[in-house]
Scaffold this active site. Sequence first.
Site, PDB file in Angstrom:
ATOM      1  N   ARG A 110       0.854  -1.203   0.000  1.00 39.12           N
ATOM      2  CA  ARG A 110       0.000   0.000   0.000  1.00 39.12           C
ATOM      3  C   ARG A 110       0.878   1.238   0.000  1.00 39.12           C
ATOM      4  NH1 ARG A 110      -5.790   0.412   3.058  1.00 39.12           N
ATOM      5  NH2 ARG A 110      -6.083   1.936   1.382  1.00 39.12           N
ATOM      6  N   HIS A 128      12.793  -2.952  -2.411  1.00 34.92           N
ATOM      7  CA  HIS A 128      12.156  -2.740  -3.713  1.00 34.92           C
ATOM      8  C   HIS A 128      12.799  -3.653  -4.751  1.00 34.92           C
ATOM      9  CE1 HIS A 128       9.924  -0.605  -6.804  1.00 34.92           C
ATOM     10  NE2 HIS A 128      11.033  -0.605  -7.526  1.00 34.92           N
ATOM     11  N   THR A 160      10.670   7.863   1.854  1.00 33.20           N
ATOM     12  CA  THR A 160      10.344   9.287   1.931  1.00 33.20           C
ATOM     13  C   THR A 160       9.008   9.487   1.209  1.00 33.20           C
ATOM     14  OG1 THR A 160      11.656   9.667  -0.048  1.00 33.20           O
ATOM     15  CG2 THR A 160      12.730  10.090   2.060  1.00 33.20           C
ATOM     16  N   ASP A 164       9.315   5.409  -3.724  1.00 34.51           N
ATOM     17  CA  ASP A 164      10.540   4.691  -4.124  1.00 34.51           C
ATOM     18  C   ASP A 164      11.685   5.637  -4.480  1.00 34.51           C
ATOM     19  OD1 ASP A 164       9.166   2.286  -3.794  1.00 34.51           O
ATOM     20  OD2 ASP A 164       8.525   2.214  -5.877  1.00 34.51           O
ATOM     21  N   GLN A 190      14.452 -12.589  -5.857  1.00 33.44           N
ATOM     22  CA  GLN A 190      14.095 -12.912  -4.463  1.00 33.44           C
ATOM     23  C   GLN A 190      15.243 -13.575  -3.727  1.00 33.44           C
ATOM     24  OE1 GLN A 190      10.286 -14.314  -3.076  1.00 33.44           O
ATOM     25  NE2 GLN A 190      10.074 -12.114  -2.852  1.00 33.44           N
TER      26      GLN A 190
HETATM   27  C1  GAR Z   1       9.470  -8.778  -2.689  1.00 34.55           C
HETATM   28  O1  GAR Z   1       9.961  -9.232  -3.916  1.00 34.55           O
HETATM   29  C2  GAR Z   1       9.628  -7.276  -2.582  1.00 34.55           C
HETATM   30  O2  GAR Z   1      10.739  -6.796  -3.261  1.00 34.55           O
HETATM   31  C3  GAR Z   1       8.360  -6.799  -3.228  1.00 34.55           C
HETATM   32  O3  GAR Z   1       7.371  -7.704  -2.810  1.00 34.55           O
HETATM   33  C4  GAR Z   1       7.966  -8.982  -2.631  1.00 34.55           C
HETATM   34  C5  GAR Z   1       7.514  -9.550  -1.306  1.00 34.55           C
HETATM   35  O4  GAR Z   1       7.938 -10.867  -1.152  1.00 34.55           O
HETATM   36  N1  GAR Z   1       8.048  -5.464  -2.813  1.00 34.55           N
HETATM   37  C6  GAR Z   1       7.478  -4.574  -3.604  1.00 34.55           C
HETATM   38  O5  GAR Z   1       7.157  -4.801  -4.746  1.00 34.55           O
HETATM   39  C7  GAR Z   1       7.251  -3.216  -2.964  1.00 34.55           C
HETATM   40  N2  GAR Z   1       6.855  -2.261  -3.924  1.00 34.55           N
HETATM   41  P1  GAR Z   1       7.730 -11.615   0.237  1.00 34.55           P
HETATM   42  O6  GAR Z   1       6.309 -11.302   0.700  1.00 34.55           O
HETATM   43  O7  GAR Z   1       7.919 -13.069  -0.079  1.00 34.55           O
HETATM   44  O8  GAR Z   1       8.751 -11.084   1.200  1.00 34.55           O
END
Ligand code: GAR
Length: 235
Positions: A110, A128, A160, A164, A190
């Site tokens: 969010r 990110h 901030t 991003d 990941q």
């Molecule tokens: C991660 O890849 C993270 O970089 C991304 O969501 C995924 C969560 O994975 N975050 C975003 O896209 C934020 N804008 P997880 O729930 O397995 O930790």
Amino acid sequence: MSVDNLQQPSKQQQTSPLRIAVLVSGNGSNLQVLIDAMQAGALPINIVGVISNRDDAYAITRAQQTNIPVTVLSHTANGKRMAIKTFETHASAQFATWKPDLIVLAGFMRVLSAAFIDSTPAPMINLHPALLPAYKGMNTHQRAVQAGERYHGCSVHVVTVELDAGQVLTQAVLNVNAKDNADSLQTRVQVLEHQLLPWTILLLAKGVLPLNANDKLPDTISHLPILPLRLCLDN
Ligand code: GAR
């Protein structure tokens, strides 16, 4: 909270564990890495609470299995969307109780309001899935493939008001292969995230990385030219 206000001088040098609140929306694999590292004694952290904005997030189960307090502030209830202000009011109340030293957005999806970001009681960082400042926002892997990028990866940055766009603290980089698509990149990125996030938090907990972007880097790494620090771990 603006970068200029991000000061935790006494906490960064502390010997007691860094108190961390984690905000999640989904699977929580990054949360799990932090839990595992905390339990193994590999990271000097205490995860004091988890907030999820989705009631179906597997991250909730991960926290519950470890007896970490979880607050679910579902973004929808009875077909109605929870206003971000309501979410933020409840989240702020949790922060007042948990007293985190650091707030970590680990797959939190969010967009938070400027007023909330400016008033959090602790610095806030976000993981990110791209090499910022490239590919802010969503669908980062798809966009990187479509653009024919040779390199891709993930970043940890200070949150901030602008999405991003806060100071990037660390990044992990991989080579994009000819056979890569959005799914394979997501999987490969990941793997990097699971190393980058705990490494970054370790650097913050030890005071190696300053949370205040205006602080001088400690002598130990003052020979490094600029942030972000980069991990090159191809997988
Ligand atoms: C991660 O890849 C993270 O970089 C991304 O969501 C995924 C969560 O994975 N975050 C975003 O896209 C934020 N804008 P997880 O729930 O397995 O930790």
